[in-house]
Design a protein around this motif. Sequence first.
Motif, PDB file in Angstrom:
ATOM      1  N   SER A  71       0.809  -1.225   0.000  1.00 12.63           N
ATOM      2  CA  SER A  71       0.000   0.000   0.000  1.00 12.63           C
ATOM      3  C   SER A  71       0.845   1.280   0.000  1.00 12.63           C
ATOM      4  O   SER A  71       0.306   2.371  -0.166  1.00 12.63           O
ATOM      5  N   ASP A  72       2.168   1.158   0.125  1.00 13.98           N
ATOM      6  CA  ASP A  72       3.058   2.320   0.141  1.00 13.98           C
ATOM      7  C   ASP A  72       3.483   2.768  -1.254  1.00 13.98           C
ATOM      8  O   ASP A  72       4.205   3.753  -1.392  1.00 13.98           O
ATOM      9  N   PHE A  73       3.038   2.060  -2.271  1.00  9.36           N
ATOM     10  CA  PHE A  73       3.537   2.334  -3.619  1.00  9.36           C
ATOM     11  C   PHE A  73       3.319   3.788  -4.056  1.00  9.36           C
ATOM     12  O   PHE A  73       4.255   4.456  -4.481  1.00  9.36           O
ATOM     13  N   SER A  74       2.115   4.301  -3.960  1.00  6.35           N
ATOM     14  CA  SER A  74       1.850   5.636  -4.516  1.00  6.35           C
ATOM     15  C   SER A  74       2.611   6.724  -3.763  1.00  6.35           C
ATOM     16  O   SER A  74       3.145   7.653  -4.390  1.00  6.35           O
ATOM     17  N   ASP A  75       2.717   6.622  -2.431  1.00  9.38           N
ATOM     18  CA  ASP A  75       3.494   7.604  -1.679  1.00  9.38           C
ATOM     19  C   ASP A  75       4.964   7.564  -2.095  1.00  9.38           C
ATOM     20  O   ASP A  75       5.614   8.603  -2.243  1.00  9.38           O
ATOM     21  N   THR A  76       5.499   6.369  -2.274  1.00  6.03           N
ATOM     22  CA  THR A  76       6.908   6.198  -2.619  1.00  6.03           C
ATOM     23  C   THR A  76       7.171   6.676  -4.045  1.00  6.03           C
ATOM     24  O   THR A  76       8.162   7.379  -4.302  1.00  6.03           O
TER      25      THR A  76
END
Length: 176
Positions: free
Chosen positions: A16-21
């Motif tokens: 779930s961290d993909f878009s922030d990263t």
Amino acid sequence: MELRTPRTLLRPFQPSDFSDTFAFYQRADVCQFLLHDPWTDENAMQMFEEKLQKNNFSANNGLQLAVEFKQQVIGDISIFSTGMPDSVEIGYVFHPVYAGQGFAFETLQAVIDYLFETQKIHRIQAVLDKRNTASEKLCQRIGMRKEGDLKKDFWNKGMWTDTLIYGLLREDFYTT
């Protein structure tokens, strides 16, 4: 593994961290001193998958930690073996929106303490592009000593770059 600082949570990356990263790794200003180019729509998922796989530190596997602030990933801490016993290299990347607010200092202090106390690491080093003056100031602020200043030793992104090497021994950290 999770570490808490007064404002952040450091933990292995989650899908779930993909878009922030991706939001900060797609930026040219973030990647200008890194070994890779900005992430693109074509390669971002592959690059992110590598972070997901590095979720447990060992001599053979680096650790990538998401830096979470208010349920958003604002940075990335890398820890990997130098190949020498009890010696690691650290790297760090933060979204520019959070620059100058002490997040890098705060999180690196926690990581360094964890490495020295829990992992019994002997030496921590940071290798950086000399043009990255903010990173050099951070190394100095956390008590690292400049150990090397290599001239035009690394070919990166079509040019020769200078490299700085900073180091910190366990005994130095607890006396600074």
